[in-house]
Motif scaffolding. Sequence first.
Motif, PDB file in Angstrom:
ATOM      1  N   ALA A 100       3.855  -7.416   6.320  1.00 57.28           N
ATOM      2  CA  ALA A 100       3.529  -6.007   6.049  1.00 57.28           C
ATOM      3  C   ALA A 100       4.091  -5.116   7.150  1.00 57.28           C
ATOM      4  O   ALA A 100       4.190  -5.558   8.298  1.00 57.28           O
ATOM      5  CB  ALA A 100       2.005  -5.830   5.965  1.00 57.28           C
ATOM      6  N   PRO A 101       4.389  -3.866   6.837  1.00 56.04           N
ATOM      7  CA  PRO A 101       4.559  -3.335   5.489  1.00 56.04           C
ATOM      8  C   PRO A 101       5.839  -3.849   4.815  1.00 56.04           C
ATOM      9  O   PRO A 101       6.789  -4.232   5.475  1.00 56.04           O
ATOM     10  CB  PRO A 101       4.622  -1.825   5.683  1.00 56.04           C
ATOM     11  CG  PRO A 101       3.990  -1.559   7.011  1.00 56.04           C
ATOM     12  CD  PRO A 101       4.339  -2.767   7.836  1.00 56.04           C
ATOM     13  N   TRP A 114      -1.912   8.210   4.975  1.00 57.05           N
ATOM     14  CA  TRP A 114      -0.690   8.190   5.787  1.00 57.05           C
ATOM     15  C   TRP A 114       0.031   9.539   5.789  1.00 57.05           C
ATOM     16  O   TRP A 114       1.245   9.604   5.966  1.00 57.05           O
ATOM     17  CB  TRP A 114       0.235   7.064   5.311  1.00 57.05           C
ATOM     18  CG  TRP A 114      -0.369   5.713   5.549  1.00 57.05           C
ATOM     19  CD1 TRP A 114      -0.904   4.880   4.616  1.00 57.05           C
ATOM     20  CD2 TRP A 114      -0.511   5.042   6.814  1.00 57.05           C
ATOM     21  NE1 TRP A 114      -1.371   3.734   5.209  1.00 57.05           N
ATOM     22  CE2 TRP A 114      -1.149   3.802   6.553  1.00 57.05           C
ATOM     23  CE3 TRP A 114      -0.171   5.362   8.131  1.00 57.05           C
ATOM     24  CZ2 TRP A 114      -1.449   2.890   7.579  1.00 57.05           C
ATOM     25  CZ3 TRP A 114      -0.468   4.451   9.137  1.00 57.05           C
ATOM     26  CH2 TRP A 114      -1.097   3.234   8.854  1.00 57.05           C
ATOM     27  N   ILE A 146       2.327   3.645   1.858  1.00 57.70           N
ATOM     28  CA  ILE A 146       2.683   4.024   3.229  1.00 57.70           C
ATOM     29  C   ILE A 146       4.201   4.126   3.219  1.00 57.70           C
ATOM     30  O   ILE A 146       4.854   3.481   2.383  1.00 57.70           O
ATOM     31  CB  ILE A 146       2.196   2.938   4.237  1.00 57.70           C
ATOM     32  CG1 ILE A 146       2.478   3.334   5.686  1.00 57.70           C
ATOM     33  CG2 ILE A 146       2.809   1.587   3.962  1.00 57.70           C
ATOM     34  CD1 ILE A 146       1.900   2.339   6.732  1.00 57.70           C
ATOM     35  N   ASN A 182     -10.940  -3.869   3.662  1.00 62.56           N
ATOM     36  CA  ASN A 182      -9.761  -4.016   4.513  1.00 62.56           C
ATOM     37  C   ASN A 182     -10.159  -3.803   5.970  1.00 62.56           C
ATOM     38  O   ASN A 182     -10.807  -2.805   6.299  1.00 62.56           O
ATOM     39  CB  ASN A 182      -8.680  -2.989   4.149  1.00 62.56           C
ATOM     40  CG  ASN A 182      -7.451  -3.108   5.042  1.00 62.56           C
ATOM     41  OD1 ASN A 182      -6.800  -4.153   5.057  1.00 62.56           O
ATOM     42  ND2 ASN A 182      -7.151  -2.066   5.802  1.00 62.56           N
ATOM     43  N   GLU A 183      -9.785  -4.718   6.805  1.00 63.57           N
ATOM     44  CA  GLU A 183      -9.961  -4.606   8.262  1.00 63.57           C
ATOM     45  C   GLU A 183     -11.342  -4.043   8.638  1.00 63.57           C
ATOM     46  O   GLU A 183     -11.460  -3.085   9.410  1.00 63.57           O
ATOM     47  CB  GLU A 183      -8.847  -3.740   8.856  1.00 63.57           C
ATOM     48  CG  GLU A 183      -7.489  -4.410   8.745  1.00 63.57           C
ATOM     49  CD  GLU A 183      -6.383  -3.750   9.564  1.00 63.57           C
ATOM     50  OE1 GLU A 183      -6.516  -2.556   9.890  1.00 63.57           O
ATOM     51  OE2 GLU A 183      -5.393  -4.424   9.854  1.00 63.57           O
ATOM     52  N   GLU A 204       0.880  -1.171   0.000  1.00 61.18           N
ATOM     53  CA  GLU A 204       0.000   0.000   0.000  1.00 61.18           C
ATOM     54  C   GLU A 204       0.911   1.211   0.000  1.00 61.18           C
ATOM     55  O   GLU A 204       2.111   1.100   0.279  1.00 61.18           O
ATOM     56  CB  GLU A 204      -0.925   0.012   1.212  1.00 61.18           C
ATOM     57  CG  GLU A 204      -0.204   0.213   2.531  1.00 61.18           C
ATOM     58  CD  GLU A 204      -1.148   0.450   3.691  1.00 61.18           C
ATOM     59  OE1 GLU A 204      -2.121   1.194   3.507  1.00 61.18           O
ATOM     60  OE2 GLU A 204      -0.901  -0.108   4.767  1.00 61.18           O
ATOM     61  N   TRP A 209       5.469   4.016   9.954  1.00 57.61           N
ATOM     62  CA  TRP A 209       5.260   2.697  10.566  1.00 57.61           C
ATOM     63  C   TRP A 209       6.597   1.998  10.697  1.00 57.61           C
ATOM     64  O   TRP A 209       7.491   2.196   9.868  1.00 57.61           O
ATOM     65  CB  TRP A 209       4.347   1.878   9.651  1.00 57.61           C
ATOM     66  CG  TRP A 209       3.851   0.574  10.193  1.00 57.61           C
ATOM     67  CD1 TRP A 209       4.545  -0.605  10.265  1.00 57.61           C
ATOM     68  CD2 TRP A 209       2.559   0.303  10.728  1.00 57.61           C
ATOM     69  NE1 TRP A 209       3.762  -1.580  10.802  1.00 57.61           N
ATOM     70  CE2 TRP A 209       2.538  -1.053  11.102  1.00 57.61           C
ATOM     71  CE3 TRP A 209       1.408   1.071  10.917  1.00 57.61           C
ATOM     72  CZ2 TRP A 209       1.416  -1.675  11.656  1.00 57.61           C
ATOM     73  CZ3 TRP A 209       0.293   0.457  11.470  1.00 57.61           C
ATOM     74  CH2 TRP A 209       0.298  -0.897  11.836  1.00 57.61           C
ATOM     75  N   HIS A 228      -4.814 -10.622  10.543  1.00 60.63           N
ATOM     76  CA  HIS A 228      -3.664  -9.724  10.663  1.00 60.63           C
ATOM     77  C   HIS A 228      -3.011  -9.913  12.027  1.00 60.63           C
ATOM     78  O   HIS A 228      -3.697  -9.868  13.053  1.00 60.63           O
ATOM     79  CB  HIS A 228      -4.106  -8.261  10.493  1.00 60.63           C
ATOM     80  CG  HIS A 228      -4.535  -7.943   9.094  1.00 60.63           C
ATOM     81  ND1 HIS A 228      -4.968  -6.701   8.699  1.00 60.63           N
ATOM     82  CD2 HIS A 228      -4.582  -8.716   7.975  1.00 60.63           C
ATOM     83  CE1 HIS A 228      -5.271  -6.723   7.412  1.00 60.63           C
ATOM     84  NE2 HIS A 228      -5.058  -7.942   6.952  1.00 60.63           N
ATOM     85  N   ASN A 253      -4.945   0.269   4.605  1.00 60.24           N
ATOM     86  CA  ASN A 253      -5.678   1.506   4.861  1.00 60.24           C
ATOM     87  C   ASN A 253      -5.780   2.365   3.603  1.00 60.24           C
ATOM     88  O   ASN A 253      -6.739   3.112   3.418  1.00 60.24           O
ATOM     89  CB  ASN A 253      -4.981   2.316   5.951  1.00 60.24           C
ATOM     90  CG  ASN A 253      -5.146   1.687   7.325  1.00 60.24           C
ATOM     91  OD1 ASN A 253      -5.789   0.656   7.471  1.00 60.24           O
ATOM     92  ND2 ASN A 253      -4.558   2.298   8.325  1.00 60.24           N
TER      93      ASN A 253
END
Length: 668
Positions: free
Chosen positions: A514-515, A291, A62, A380-381, A60, A527, A435, A261
């Motif tokens: 991830a990431p 982000w 980020i 997602n999530e 993604e 992150w 996750h 995200n």
Amino acid sequence: MKNRIHPHLPFVFLVAFLGAGLLLPAPGRAADAAPPVSLVIQADQAAGKVSPMHSGLMIEEINHSLDGGLYAELIQNRAFKDGGQNPVHWALVQDGGASASIAIDAGHPLSDALTSSLRLDVAKASPAQRVGVANDGYWGIPVKPATTYRASFYADANPGFDGPVTVSIESVDGATVYAKAQVPSLAPGWHPYAVTLVTGNVTPTAKARFVLAVDRPGTVWFDLVSLFPPTWNNRPNGLRPDLMQMLVDLKPAFLRCPGGNYLEGATIPQRFEWKKTLGPLTSRAGHPGPWGYRSSDGLGLLEYMLWCEDMGAEPVLAVYAGYSLDGTHVNPGPDLQPYVQDALDEIEYVTGPVTSQWGAQRAKDGHPAPFPLHYVEIGNEDWFDKTHSYNERYAQINDAIKAQFPALLCISTVGNEQPADRRVTSTRPDTVDEHYYRAAKDFEKMAPTWYDKYDRSGPAIFVGEWAAYEDIIPWDRRSAVLPRTPSMKAALADAAWMTGMERNSDFVKLQSYAPLLVNVNPGASQWRPNLIGYDALHAFGSPSYYAILMFNQHRGDTILKGALDTPGAGTPPPIQYSVTKDSKSGTIHLKLVNINAAPQPVSINLKGIDSIAPIATATTLAADSLTDTNSIDEPTKVVPVVSKLQDVKPEFTYTLPPYSLTVLDMGK
Ligand code: AHR
């Protein structure tokens, strides 16, 4: 070199011949071995088939993973949309008494999508007094020797001003010019211009800037200013080769994209709108990511697919499912229908024949052949949706996908690690995405049993995001000051976790760390830990990268059963293991993880076979300390080392080094 496992990085490579049972002691390491453990392997009995999709990548936008990372564009804020009225990353160049000004001009658009341009008003300039605009890139412009760069831009000049424009890559103070070319003249109205810049025998540096300069008074507007170095497979608008090589070496079966995200967006209007990422760059407005920075959308849906193609992977396509990070959702039913249609169109764009509407669009965009696709992830999530609307949103999207694309497998974003009341019950998902961001000590505890004792009556498992952190959870502010990539402590926990997933890789069909990527420059990331770090010039794999590389390059296709007999019943095992076999070659791949400071003898008993080739290969990732890691300055401090074992028999003892992951390849 025959045994070299990573042909593209200059890590220290050692081939040693060891008698089985011998340990090559490293200076300064604890010498006292732990009590031996015994591992019995049923070498002739398959316990399951390794899913061919077992290991892949997740991406993604980020940490400047794409813009300022894998996407090879070197100009930051190329379309002048990143800073509102402030031309961030751009500066005025005025040499020797020249005078000029720059400003973002929202009234002079290049296209419907690129609505801002950079206006340069030059009051005084001459060939000896140039005026220009300089871009500082993504933490510098990487200058490499004997390298060809393609610079391009759109310009519109006031009547009476016809150039020329000098294009250069130069040191940040302008004193050294590394490469230069000229656009001889500009015409009134927006027009594209392009030049090639070639560096000579220069010392690599990222302390450089990109400059467009003029030598006379007048007004000129610039937009979509771009600079590309060579790209992977020489694709225009392509990807950074050093990072691509590292990804290809991982042999990924899939790429989960585009998030995360990033798929959801901070708000519904800021979701990943794939249709806006297609076509010429002049029609891609970009959008704010969740982000903290904008995405250029230069790497759009087609580029994600080409990226998969270039890795020999297939996408796990994540479609927007009507929930965004601010907690808002689209009501299932008629409100959701346009989003459902958008997801169907997206799948058709990826897989449809050229006779379909979106397949035709893909062909028009340059790729008539459909891309392979087996899995679609719905959102997602979505456990974060406190209204519990996912249960119905999932069913609506799932049913529409199954009606139009019956062969596709759908993934729910609520796994069994989430509270039961958030899971999908309206229909049975084909697969659920779990996750796990866990402390190293927790992964080490979970690995021996988590998926071994799992209730297999439900959907198959996709571990779509996982990573061990050493001690501080990624979303704790204190993690902001830590290295952007993990240390050996986390890598060993990752390796332990992978043994559990691999032992159950008939059921854990897919998994991805991830990431994946992080630009390690200060302020570039949001992150940690992340798998691969880089700046403008360099890239390195973390110890966890090498752990994954070792698993993926020694995968096998058949799971074998093993039993570990540990000294104290009920105590956690001192080692973790997974064993697979390649059914074609007969090679047995045994992965062994020693998370402790002492050498660990393992008595290995290969049951059910009479003989084994006397020479085996050991690939070992070991460190002197759990804090050891790789970095820009020390990219290969912790890397795999290959050695040969002699006198291997169906029953033999091998001693694992302290703090190590070992893969033993044993042939028939
Ligand atoms: O990997 C970072 C973030 O962690 C992802 O965007 C999200 O899916 C998860 O919460």
